[in-house]
Design a protein around this motif. Structure first.
Motif, PDB file in Angstrom:
ATOM      1  N   TYR A   1      16.674 -79.050 -89.251  1.00 44.75           N
ATOM      2  CA  TYR A   1      18.222 -79.019 -88.450  1.00 44.75           C
ATOM      3  C   TYR A   1      17.588 -77.159 -87.846  1.00 44.75           C
ATOM      4  CZ  TYR A   1      20.083 -82.778 -90.306  1.00 44.75           C
ATOM      5  OH  TYR A   1      20.600 -83.934 -90.347  1.00 44.75           O
TER       6      TYR A   1
ATOM      7  N   GLY B   1      14.960 -75.821 -87.457  1.00 41.75           N
ATOM      8  CA  GLY B   1      13.764 -76.020 -86.496  1.00 41.75           C
ATOM      9  C   GLY B   1      12.849 -74.140 -87.164  1.00 41.75           C
TER      10      GLY B   1
ATOM     11  N   ALA C   1      18.783 -76.293 -84.040  1.00 37.24           N
ATOM     12  CA  ALA C   1      16.664 -76.041 -83.684  1.00 37.24           C
ATOM     13  C   ALA C   1      17.227 -76.827 -82.065  1.00 37.24           C
ATOM     14  CB  ALA C   1      16.672 -77.549 -84.581  1.00 37.24           C
TER      15      ALA C   1
ATOM     16  N   LYS D   1      20.352 -69.038 -90.187  1.00 34.36           N
ATOM     17  CA  LYS D   1      18.995 -69.390 -90.243  1.00 34.36           C
ATOM     18  C   LYS D   1      18.073 -68.872 -91.858  1.00 34.36           C
ATOM     19  CE  LYS D   1      15.623 -68.500 -87.029  1.00 34.36           C
ATOM     20  NZ  LYS D   1      15.166 -66.995 -86.215  1.00 34.36           N
TER      21      LYS D   1
END
Length: 347
Positions: free
Chosen positions: A71, A73, A207, A224
């Motif tokens: 999700y 990345g 992502a 993130k």
């Protein structure tokens, strides 16, 4: 008027409410898996319950890592470092005469806090640079923990007491199996809630493309950081349960190979899916158990289990990347949809 009633009644009665009351396939499958998971500790021999406990703990870490990789990345090759932080947090709390349940609560919190701290500079990296950065974090942490007296050095912390909650002591293999199963259920519920919410849609956009996500109003840096810390918290929870279950933690309990193991679980099962993480953790844990049995047979060298593990990891990754790039579960789901779509079209 009576004619119109006769026309409408079969339509609403047969197609509408009945179709809405029919349970979805995913719900039925989840219920079946939950029933089997609850029965397994009672059906397995006591000597095999330990494998089941380790499988559940690996699944906890894999679910968080699947969310991070699929999700957000982001690739982490140092997820075992957060498992180690959780394990040492629980062990240090319990061995300093504090309530053991407090150590279990602090394990994911401390792991998530450490991830938030190191994530500030680390998450500026991308791709393989981030992967190597997380690997470096684990190598540094292993070196530091092995040199400190308060962590027990290379010997580690021994004699970690059993977990006690509200007067109940988790002393048997089965009790820890259900503890690990409950922790996994909590992690799955949290992850499911996140990925189906608005932040989950933002993570999927992240992502795909950070630039496109940022232009759509997604707070890229915050998301993130949040998912990195949350996945670390899941790993810390698994480490806390592990510390109480084994009663011993040391740097050797959390090698770099363990981080690779978690990544292989996610890649094989399918990144970005809860079912993929569960399937990957199950497959790899059972495969490792088989390899350990082979590697520890009479006449095999002492390094055989490790060598076999590395060889199988490499082979699995090559095969999955070549033939099942989306992982086992997404590939199986796509195959099932292709197989059943003609039947739906005929109907």
């Amino acid at each position: 008027m009576s004619v119109s009633v006769r026309k409408n009644r079969p339509v609403t009665g047969a197609a509408g409410p009945a179709s809405r009351r029919r349970p979805a396939f995913g719900t039925v499958a989840a219920a079946a898996v939950a029933v089997v998971a609850l029965l397994v500790p009672l059906l397995l021999p006591e000597t095999q319950v330990s494998v089941y406990v380790l499988l559940l703990l690996a699944a906890i870490v894999a679910v968080g890592l699947s969310m991070l990789m699929g999700y957000a990345g982001q690739v982490s090759l140092g997820q075992a470092s957060f498992t180690m932080i959780g394990g040492y947090t629980a062990a240090l709390t319990a061995t300093h005469d504090l309530p053991t349940w407090l150590g279990l609560l602090l394990a994911p919190v401390v792991a998530a806090a450490c991830a938030a701290l190191v994530g500030v500079p680390l998450l500026r990296l991308r791709g393989h640079q981030l992967a190597f950065g997380t690997l470096a974090i684990q190598l540094i942490l292993l070196s530091l923990v092995g040199r400190q007296e308060w962590t027990g050095g290379d010997i580690g912390l021994q004699g970690v007491p059993r977990l006690r909650v509200a007067g109940y002591e988790f002393a048997s293999e089965v009790s820890y199996a259900y503890l690990a199963l409950g922790a996994l259920g909590l992690v799955v519920l949290i992850t499911r809630h996140i990925v189906t919410s608005r932040p989950g849609r933002g993570l999927r956009a992240l992502a795909t493309s950070e630039v496109a996500a940022a232009s759509s109003g997604v707070p890229v840096a915050l998301y993130k950081q949040a998912v990195f810390s949350l996945s670390a918290g899941f790993a810390g929870l698994a480490g806390g349960v592990y510390a109480f279950y084994i009663g011993y933690v040391a740097p050797g309990s959390f090698p770099v190979l363990l981080s690779f193991e978690y990544v292989v679980m996610v890649v094989v099962g399918g990144a970005g899916t809860i079912w993929g993480a569960l399937a990957g953790a199950t497959a790899i844990t059972l495969l490792l158990q088989m390899l350990n049995d082979i590697g520890t047979r009479e006449g095999m060298p002492a390094s055989a289990p490790t060598v076999l593990s590395y060889a199988v990891y490499g082979l699995l990754l090559v095969l999955v990347v070549l033939f099942l790039p989306r992982g086992l579960v997404p590939s199986a789901a796509a195959w099932w949809e292709r197989r059943s779509s003609p039947d739906r079209a005929k109907g």
